[in-house]
Design a protein around this motif. Structure first.
Motif, PDB file in Angstrom:
ATOM      1  N   LEU A 207      30.670  60.938  41.820  1.00 21.76           N
ATOM      2  CA  LEU A 207      31.260  61.362  43.099  1.00 21.76           C
ATOM      3  C   LEU A 207      30.444  62.473  43.759  1.00 21.76           C
ATOM      4  CD1 LEU A 207      34.981  61.516  41.960  1.00 21.76           C
ATOM      5  CD2 LEU A 207      34.041  59.872  43.610  1.00 21.76           C
ATOM      6  N   ILE A 208      30.015  63.444  42.951  1.00 21.84           N
ATOM      7  CA  ILE A 208      29.256  64.576  43.496  1.00 21.84           C
ATOM      8  C   ILE A 208      27.917  64.108  44.039  1.00 21.84           C
ATOM      9  CG2 ILE A 208      28.082  66.733  42.871  1.00 21.84           C
ATOM     10  CD1 ILE A 208      30.424  67.222  40.884  1.00 21.84           C
ATOM     11  N   GLU A 209      27.238  63.237  43.275  1.00 24.61           N
ATOM     12  CA  GLU A 209      25.947  62.730  43.756  1.00 24.61           C
ATOM     13  C   GLU A 209      26.133  61.899  45.035  1.00 24.61           C
ATOM     14  OE1 GLU A 209      22.921  63.540  42.642  1.00 24.61           O
ATOM     15  OE2 GLU A 209      23.813  64.862  41.139  1.00 24.61           O
ATOM     16  N   ALA A 210      27.227  61.132  45.103  1.00 22.38           N
ATOM     17  CA  ALA A 210      27.510  60.346  46.313  1.00 22.38           C
ATOM     18  C   ALA A 210      27.748  61.263  47.506  1.00 22.38           C
ATOM     19  CB  ALA A 210      28.720  59.443  46.084  1.00 22.38           C
ATOM     20  N   ALA A 211      28.506  62.333  47.301  1.00 23.58           N
ATOM     21  CA  ALA A 211      28.789  63.267  48.395  1.00 23.58           C
ATOM     22  C   ALA A 211      27.524  63.971  48.864  1.00 23.58           C
ATOM     23  CB  ALA A 211      29.830  64.290  47.951  1.00 23.58           C
ATOM     24  N   MET A 212      26.631  64.292  47.934  1.00 21.51           N
ATOM     25  CA  MET A 212      25.373  64.935  48.320  1.00 21.51           C
ATOM     26  C   MET A 212      24.498  63.976  49.126  1.00 21.51           C
ATOM     27  SD  MET A 212      24.548  67.213  44.913  1.00 21.51           S
ATOM     28  CE  MET A 212      23.388  68.357  45.640  1.00 21.51           C
ATOM     29  N   ILE A 213      24.518  62.694  48.751  1.00 19.82           N
ATOM     30  CA  ILE A 213      23.786  61.683  49.513  1.00 19.82           C
ATOM     31  C   ILE A 213      24.399  61.542  50.911  1.00 19.82           C
ATOM     32  CG2 ILE A 213      23.351  59.184  49.685  1.00 19.82           C
ATOM     33  CD1 ILE A 213      23.145  59.251  46.540  1.00 19.82           C
ATOM     34  N   SER A 272      36.691  70.977  38.856  1.00 22.94           N
ATOM     35  CA  SER A 272      35.916  72.200  38.629  1.00 22.94           C
ATOM     36  C   SER A 272      34.451  72.007  39.026  1.00 22.94           C
ATOM     37  CB  SER A 272      36.003  72.601  37.157  1.00 22.94           C
ATOM     38  OG  SER A 272      35.160  73.704  36.880  1.00 22.94           O
ATOM     39  N   ASN A 273      33.874  70.865  38.656  1.00 21.56           N
ATOM     40  CA  ASN A 273      32.479  70.589  39.012  1.00 21.56           C
ATOM     41  C   ASN A 273      32.300  70.404  40.514  1.00 21.56           C
ATOM     42  OD1 ASN A 273      31.523  70.719  36.353  1.00 21.56           O
ATOM     43  ND2 ASN A 273      32.030  68.573  35.962  1.00 21.56           N
ATOM     44  N   VAL A 274      33.273  69.778  41.144  1.00 22.74           N
ATOM     45  CA  VAL A 274      33.228  69.613  42.606  1.00 22.74           C
ATOM     46  C   VAL A 274      33.243  70.974  43.293  1.00 22.74           C
ATOM     47  CG1 VAL A 274      34.550  68.798  44.610  1.00 22.74           C
ATOM     48  CG2 VAL A 274      34.192  67.286  42.651  1.00 22.74           C
ATOM     49  N   GLU A 275      34.060  71.879  42.781  1.00 26.42           N
ATOM     50  CA  GLU A 275      34.098  73.247  43.334  1.00 26.42           C
ATOM     51  C   GLU A 275      32.763  73.960  43.136  1.00 26.42           C
ATOM     52  OE1 GLU A 275      37.388  75.382  41.686  1.00 26.42           O
ATOM     53  OE2 GLU A 275      38.854  73.884  42.351  1.00 26.42           O
ATOM     54  N   ASN A 276      32.154  73.789  41.958  1.00 34.58           N
ATOM     55  CA  ASN A 276      30.851  74.405  41.695  1.00 34.58           C
ATOM     56  C   ASN A 276      29.789  73.912  42.665  1.00 34.58           C
ATOM     57  OD1 ASN A 276      31.829  75.856  39.534  1.00 34.58           O
ATOM     58  ND2 ASN A 276      31.184  74.374  37.992  1.00 34.58           N
ATOM     59  N   ALA A 277      29.929  72.653  43.068  1.00 39.51           N
ATOM     60  CA  ALA A 277      28.974  72.069  44.014  1.00 39.51           C
ATOM     61  C   ALA A 277      29.366  72.334  45.467  1.00 39.51           C
ATOM     62  CB  ALA A 277      28.863  70.563  43.776  1.00 39.51           C
ATOM     63  N   SER A 278      30.468  73.064  45.675  1.00 38.27           N
ATOM     64  CA  SER A 278      30.979  73.389  47.028  1.00 38.27           C
ATOM     65  C   SER A 278      31.232  72.142  47.855  1.00 38.27           C
ATOM     66  CB  SER A 278      29.998  74.328  47.747  1.00 38.27           C
ATOM     67  OG  SER A 278      29.803  75.512  47.009  1.00 38.27           O
ATOM     68  N   LEU A 279      31.833  71.122  47.223  1.00 39.27           N
ATOM     69  CA  LEU A 279      32.056  69.851  47.910  1.00 39.27           C
ATOM     70  C   LEU A 279      33.537  69.471  47.998  1.00 39.27           C
ATOM     71  CD1 LEU A 279      29.092  67.834  46.345  1.00 39.27           C
ATOM     72  CD2 LEU A 279      29.298  68.556  48.736  1.00 39.27           C
ATOM     73  N   GLU A 280      34.430  70.464  47.806  1.00 41.02           N
ATOM     74  CA  GLU A 280      35.870  70.174  47.836  1.00 41.02           C
ATOM     75  C   GLU A 280      36.311  69.551  49.167  1.00 41.02           C
ATOM     76  OE1 GLU A 280      35.802  74.619  46.667  1.00 41.02           O
ATOM     77  OE2 GLU A 280      34.313  73.195  47.435  1.00 41.02           O
ATOM     78  N   GLU A 281      35.596  69.901  50.226  1.00 42.75           N
ATOM     79  CA  GLU A 281      35.948  69.395  51.563  1.00 42.75           C
ATOM     80  C   GLU A 281      35.745  67.886  51.675  1.00 42.75           C
ATOM     81  OE1 GLU A 281      34.293  69.952  56.152  1.00 42.75           O
ATOM     82  OE2 GLU A 281      33.654  71.368  54.573  1.00 42.75           O
ATOM     83  N   PHE A 282      34.863  67.350  50.816  1.00 47.02           N
ATOM     84  CA  PHE A 282      34.461  65.949  50.978  1.00 47.02           C
ATOM     85  C   PHE A 282      34.951  65.020  49.871  1.00 47.02           C
ATOM     86  CE2 PHE A 282      31.179  68.690  52.836  1.00 47.02           C
ATOM     87  CZ  PHE A 282      31.274  68.297  54.161  1.00 47.02           C
ATOM     88  N   ILE A 283      35.363  65.567  48.733  1.00 45.69           N
ATOM     89  CA  ILE A 283      35.740  64.736  47.590  1.00 45.69           C
ATOM     90  C   ILE A 283      37.206  64.974  47.234  1.00 45.69           C
ATOM     91  CG2 ILE A 283      35.285  64.181  45.170  1.00 45.69           C
ATOM     92  CD1 ILE A 283      32.439  65.257  45.577  1.00 45.69           C
ATOM     93  N   LYS A 284      37.949  63.874  47.118  1.00 48.61           N
ATOM     94  CA  LYS A 284      39.356  63.960  46.712  1.00 48.61           C
ATOM     95  C   LYS A 284      39.490  63.328  45.320  1.00 48.61           C
ATOM     96  CE  LYS A 284      44.014  62.462  48.065  1.00 48.61           C
ATOM     97  NZ  LYS A 284      44.790  61.617  49.003  1.00 48.61           N
ATOM     98  N   ILE A 285      40.048  64.086  44.365  1.00 52.02           N
ATOM     99  CA  ILE A 285      40.210  63.594  42.995  1.00 52.02           C
ATOM    100  C   ILE A 285      41.671  63.694  42.585  1.00 52.02           C
ATOM    101  CG2 ILE A 285      39.572  63.935  40.568  1.00 52.02           C
ATOM    102  CD1 ILE A 285      36.913  65.077  41.572  1.00 52.02           C
TER     103      ILE A 285
END
Length: 386
Positions: A207-213, A272-285
């Protein structure tokens, strides 16, 4: 203006074409695919950019010398002729990584030891002092690659493997490598214009890699350091310029990126990992069971997941994979669904769906297939086995 020079980006098997496309899109010149690597040309600024931005590269090497070997002793003799003070001084620390595919040498560790001997002896003879070995945090890292009779000596500009992005602190059992996750997502054709779902998200890496892409966020923007930052010719101003120019190209996707997992511990780690990547705005878990839920998005969706397999599988394989097929058929119409697995016989054949693509990849040492199922609504569903 720095001149262009040869470089080599290492990658995982099966991702050479993906990495080559990444390099061309970044502006690399003379891009040539190899096996688990891609060669290219660029200047110092591009080397910084490649380390920051490439998603499927494991490390970026800068070759400094190539020579032919006929005997074991040729390695020491040729290395003794290199002007090592160009790359480090007698007070520095170094580490050597070796890979060997040759009849002359069979042990990569031995090659590293002989190479270390040649370098420290060079300094001892010339300066009466020698650099030290530091395997964990060296000032300069060298790569020795021996292919048949050819030895290539390179500077490792990355240091730690580039899969160590810096955002992942919590993992589950057998987490998927970040570089592998990014490569799988790119193989699907995902670019942020589609919705994205990982229904067995584990610690959230895919999910994190997808959001970064999707948001065009540089893959290694969260890393604390690269090896080239310790090089004598490191240009801090140029690096800051490249870093800032990449940040300016970040965009915001308006498509959904959704993950779920039935294990509460996995959901917590992923969040927790999504928060570390500062991507909470884009990923819903969320905590959900894939087998009991319908698709959270009804159209224009790519599904990518890494179900249990191999050593971490504690389920009835035929039943588990049949459930995957049944769930996709019943609850994921109009979807491109992809999964990676090493369970070819007991697993894939029981999914009960026809694959439209099969790609050979490796997850660590496990040979896997990354397979695609085109899910259609209504009469176009198929239960023909792959």
């Amino acid at each position: 203006m720095d001149e262009n020079y040869d470089m080599l980006a290492k990658c995982l098997y099966g991702f050479e074409s993906v990495l080559a496309r990444e390099l061309r899109n970044l502006g690399a010149q003379n891009v040539r695919e190899g096996v688990r690597n891609v060669q290219f040309k660029g200047d110092k600024g591009f080397m910084y950019k490649a380390n920051l931005a490439l998603r499927t590269a494991i490390r970026i090497l800068v070759p400094i010398e190539t020579f032919t070997l006929r005997t074991e002793d040729d390695l020491y003799q040729n290395l003794s002729r290199i002007s090592w003070e160009k790359y480090l001084d007698e007070n520095a620390t170094l580490a050597i990584h070796s890979s060997v595919h040759s009849e002359i040498f069979s042990n990569s560790h031995y090659v590293s030891l002989r190479s270390k001997d040649a370098i420290v002896d060079y300094f001892r003879k010339k300066y009466q002092k020698r650099p030290s070995i530091d395997l964990k945090h060296p000032d300069v890292q060298f790569d020795i690659h021996i292919q048949k009779n050819t030895c290539t000596v390179s500077l490792d500009s990355s240091g730690e493997s580039l899969h160590k992005r810096g955002y992942r602190t919590d993992t589950n059992i057998a987490p998927i490598n970040e570089v592998l996750a990014a490569g799988l997502v790119l193989l699907t054709g995902y670019d942020g214009t589609q919705n994205f779902v990982d229904p067995m998200c584990g610690s959230g890496t895919i999910l994190i890699e997808a959001a970064m892409i999707a948001n065009n966020i540089p893959a290694n923007i969260n890393r604390s350091e690269f090896a080239f930052e310790k090089w004598p010719d490191f240009d801090e101003e140029l690096f800051a310029l490249i870093h800032d120019s990449l940040l300016k190209k970040i965009r915001n996707t308006d498509k959904k990126i959704i993950g779920f997992d039935k294990a509460p511990s996995a959901v917590r780690k992923a969040q927790s990992n999504v928060e570390n990547a500062s991507l909470e705005e884009f990923i819903k878990i969320e905590r959900k069971n894939f087998f009991e839920e319908t698709s959270p998005v009804d159209r224009n969706v790519i599904v990518v997941f890494n179900p249990p397999y191999g050593e971490r599988l504690e389920v009835n394989v035929p039943v588990f994979y049949k459930q995957i097929g049944d769930t996709l058929k019943q609850h994921y119409p109009d979807t491109s669904a992809w999964l990676i697995t090493s369970d070819f016989e007991e697993g894939l054949k029981n999914v009960g769906l026809r694959t439209s693509r099969k790609i050979k990849v490796f997850n660590g040492k496990l040979e896997c297939k990354f397979v695609k199922y085109e899910m259609y609504s209504g009469s176009r569903k198929t239960s023909k086995q792959s």
